[in-house]
Motif scaffolding. Structure first.
Motif, mmCIF file in Angstrom:
data_model
loop_
_atom_site.group_PDB
_atom_site.id
_atom_site.type_symbol
_atom_site.label_atom_id
_atom_site.label_comp_id
_atom_site.label_asym_id
_atom_site.label_seq_id
_atom_site.Cartn_x
_atom_site.Cartn_y
_atom_site.Cartn_z
ATOM 1 N N ASN A 24 0.810 -1.217 0.000
ATOM 2 C CA ASN A 24 0.000 0.000 0.000
ATOM 3 C C ASN A 24 0.842 1.265 0.000
ATOM 4 O O ASN A 24 0.336 2.349 0.288
ATOM 5 C CB ASN A 24 -0.933 -0.005 1.217
ATOM 6 C CG ASN A 24 -1.914 -1.160 1.182
ATOM 7 O OD1 ASN A 24 -2.590 -1.367 0.179
ATOM 8 N ND2 ASN A 24 -1.967 -1.926 2.261
ATOM 9 N N SER B 120 2.861 4.540 -1.235
ATOM 10 C CA SER B 120 2.448 5.567 -2.192
ATOM 11 C C SER B 120 3.215 5.487 -3.504
ATOM 12 O O SER B 120 2.757 5.998 -4.536
ATOM 13 C CB SER B 120 2.646 6.968 -1.581
ATOM 14 O OG SER B 120 4.021 7.170 -1.238
ATOM 15 N N ARG C 18 5.309 -0.748 -4.564
ATOM 16 C CA ARG C 18 4.199 -1.706 -4.518
ATOM 17 C C ARG C 18 4.474 -2.915 -5.411
ATOM 18 O O ARG C 18 4.219 -4.060 -5.035
ATOM 19 C CB ARG C 18 2.889 -1.025 -4.938
ATOM 20 C CG ARG C 18 2.467 0.125 -4.030
ATOM 21 C CD ARG C 18 1.010 0.486 -4.212
ATOM 22 N NE ARG C 18 0.643 0.926 -5.545
ATOM 23 C CZ ARG C 18 0.715 2.174 -5.998
ATOM 24 N NH1 ARG C 18 1.207 3.124 -5.202
ATOM 25 N NH2 ARG C 18 0.326 2.492 -7.217
ATOM 26 N N THR D 94 -6.844 -7.855 -1.920
ATOM 27 C CA THR D 94 -7.303 -6.595 -1.324
ATOM 28 C C THR D 94 -6.676 -5.405 -2.029
ATOM 29 O O THR D 94 -7.343 -4.408 -2.331
ATOM 30 C CB THR D 94 -6.958 -6.565 0.177
ATOM 31 O OG1 THR D 94 -7.634 -7.643 0.834
ATOM 32 C CG2 THR D 94 -7.378 -5.245 0.807
ATOM 33 N N ARG D 95 -5.377 -5.515 -2.311
ATOM 34 C CA ARG D 95 -4.692 -4.420 -3.007
ATOM 35 C C ARG D 95 -5.201 -4.296 -4.441
ATOM 36 O O ARG D 95 -5.329 -3.187 -4.970
ATOM 37 C CB ARG D 95 -3.184 -4.659 -3.000
ATOM 38 C CG ARG D 95 -2.377 -3.546 -3.669
ATOM 39 C CD ARG D 95 -2.546 -2.223 -2.953
ATOM 40 N NE ARG D 95 -2.627 -1.109 -3.868
ATOM 41 C CZ ARG D 95 -2.853 0.150 -3.513
ATOM 42 N NH1 ARG D 95 -3.021 0.444 -2.235
ATOM 43 N NH2 ARG D 95 -2.930 1.104 -4.408
ATOM 44 N N ASP E 227 -8.131 -4.708 -5.559
ATOM 45 C CA ASP E 227 -9.402 -3.979 -5.579
ATOM 46 C C ASP E 227 -9.213 -2.472 -5.416
ATOM 47 O O ASP E 227 -10.101 -1.698 -5.783
ATOM 48 C CB ASP E 227 -10.319 -4.494 -4.467
ATOM 49 C CG ASP E 227 -10.816 -5.907 -4.741
ATOM 50 O OD1 ASP E 227 -10.801 -6.327 -5.913
ATOM 51 O OD2 ASP E 227 -11.204 -6.594 -3.770
ATOM 52 N N LYS E 228 -8.053 -2.060 -4.887
ATOM 53 C CA LYS E 228 -7.790 -0.640 -4.662
ATOM 54 C C LYS E 228 -6.864 -0.030 -5.709
ATOM 55 O O LYS E 228 -6.870 1.189 -5.915
ATOM 56 C CB LYS E 228 -7.149 -0.435 -3.283
ATOM 57 C CG LYS E 228 -7.984 -0.905 -2.116
ATOM 58 C CD LYS E 228 -7.203 -0.740 -0.820
ATOM 59 C CE LYS E 228 -7.989 -1.239 0.389
ATOM 60 N NZ LYS E 228 -7.188 -1.121 1.644
ATOM 61 N N GLU E 229 -6.053 -0.865 -6.339
ATOM 62 C CA GLU E 229 -4.988 -0.395 -7.222
ATOM 63 C C GLU E 229 -5.552 0.295 -8.464
ATOM 64 O O GLU E 229 -6.531 -0.158 -9.054
ATOM 65 C CB GLU E 229 -4.088 -1.561 -7.625
ATOM 66 C CG GLU E 229 -2.878 -1.173 -8.469
ATOM 67 C CD GLU E 229 -1.956 -0.216 -7.758
ATOM 68 O OE1 GLU E 229 -1.824 0.928 -8.267
ATOM 69 O OE2 GLU E 229 -1.381 -0.582 -6.719
ATOM 70 N N GLN E 230 -4.906 1.388 -8.871
ATOM 71 C CA GLN E 230 -5.319 2.142 -10.053
ATOM 72 C C GLN E 230 -4.335 2.018 -11.204
ATOM 73 O O GLN E 230 -4.713 2.196 -12.365
ATOM 74 C CB GLN E 230 -5.492 3.629 -9.694
ATOM 75 C CG GLN E 230 -6.539 3.895 -8.637
ATOM 76 C CD GLN E 230 -7.932 3.502 -9.099
ATOM 77 O OE1 GLN E 230 -8.348 3.830 -10.213
ATOM 78 N NE2 GLN E 230 -8.665 2.789 -8.241
#
Length: 342
Positions: A189, A191, A196, A219-220, A222-225
């Motif tokens: 997670n 920045s 990452r 989990t990551r 689902d958040k990663e862009q």
């Protein structure tokens, strides 16, 4: 130039060649697994660095100097890590594995000037025979099928160029990364996207029978862009799943390459990962998907993934995977440094 044959382990390696039982050296001073297991990253200081028996292992003093420079924040971190990566590429990992706990400590210190470089190199000793490897049978493979009546699942890795048991080096590095999983998971997670990606690359070598690491990857995800970082999470999940089979993970990866809503980088990584997780015939849909998405531009973007960097060795890693997995009849590029002579 130092002669690795002067290292104490050379006597062990020579004894093995002469027929000595490898089991007789288990847990002793030349068992890199036992030495690394005694080093706790969270308790490392200067005294620990100097107490480690670097001199017992091939090129150990050189690695000691590299780690000392990295810890002090002196010199060129890229050059120092290049020394360790070069040793792994040359199939001499024992001393590099000994450095892993120290690299973990540096990598997980956000204030250390070389933390990114340390993270980028700490997983190299944990992967055997992976430079230039792009076949379905071997890419993302943690070990060959264990032989019967061997000491552990790493014994069939054979010997390093120095004669040292390659499986012991790999097992030592993976055990250190596994033990440090709680320290490394927060880096997923971070920045910084490079951090990452390299955190996923390192964690993919950790033992994960309870799926703790793969759950963190999900989990990551689902958040990663970032599309390349997403692709890295897919490859990390596939690598961990190849070591610890889990049908739902394999099914998820298959759905990803079929999902047109996913970024092209994700679909390509999923196609490669799924091919490595199954021996099923290649579906026509996968062929057409990969051939349509695997452009030169996208290959260059995905070369920032350490899996692709190791695969390529001078060629685009993605395109090498596509050629080896889907078009094995095509010859090696004539300008590739590893292209066989006629």
């Amino acid at each position: 130039m130092e002669d690795w044959r002067a290292d104490p382990t050379f006597a062990m390696c020579r004894a093995l060649v002469d027929g000595a039982d490898l089991a007789s050296f288990v847990g002793g001073p030349f068992d890199i697994r036992a030495v690394v297991a005694a080093i706790r990253p969270e308790k490392i200081d200067g005294a620990v660095l100097d107490d480690v028996p670097w001199e017992n292992f091939p090129h150990g003093e050189k690695v000691h100097d590299v780690v000392r420079l990295l810890r002090a924040g002196d010199g060129s971190a890229r050059f120092a890590m290049g020394v360790l990566l070069g040793m792994c590429a040359n199939d001499s990992r024992a001393s590099a594995a000994l450095a892993v706990p120290f690299l973990i400590r540096i990598a997980t210190d956000p204030h250390h000037p070389h933390h990114t470089d340390a993270l980028g190199g700490l997983a190299a000793p944990a992967r055997a025979r992976h430079f230039g490897v792009a076949s379905r049978d071997e890419l993302l493979l943690h070990r060959s099928s264990p032989q019967h009546r061997v000491l552990d699942g790493y014994d069939d890795y054979g010997a390093e160029v120095t004669g040292y048991p390659a499986g012991w080096s790999v097992a030592a590095a993976r055990a250190a990364i596994t033990a440090a999983t709680p320290m490394l998971l927060p880096l997923l997670n971070d920045s910084d996207v490079t951090t990452r990606i390299h955190a996923a690359y390192a964690l993919a070598t950790a033992a994960d029978p309870d799926r703790r690491v793969r759950s963190a990857f999900a989990t990551r995800f689902d958040k990663e862009q970032d599309p390349v970082a997403l692709a890295g999470l897919v490859l990390a999940t596939a690598e961990s799943t190849r070591a610890h089979s889990h049908r739902p993970d394999t099914a998820w990866i298959r759905r990803l390459w079929q999902d047109r809503a996913q970024a092209p980088e994700v679909r390509l990584a999923a196609a490669i990962g799924w091919l490595c997780l199954t021996d099923e015939p290649v579906p026509h849909a996968l062929h057409t998907t990969v051939d349509a998405l695997a452009t030169e531009e996208r290959a260059r973007a995905m070369d920032t993934l350490p899996w692709m960097t190791a695969v390529g060795c001078g060629e685009s890693g993605l395109l090498r995977c596509v050629r080896r997995m889907l078009h094995p009849e095509e010859p090696e590029p004539r300008d590739a440094p590893w292209a066989p002579l006629p």
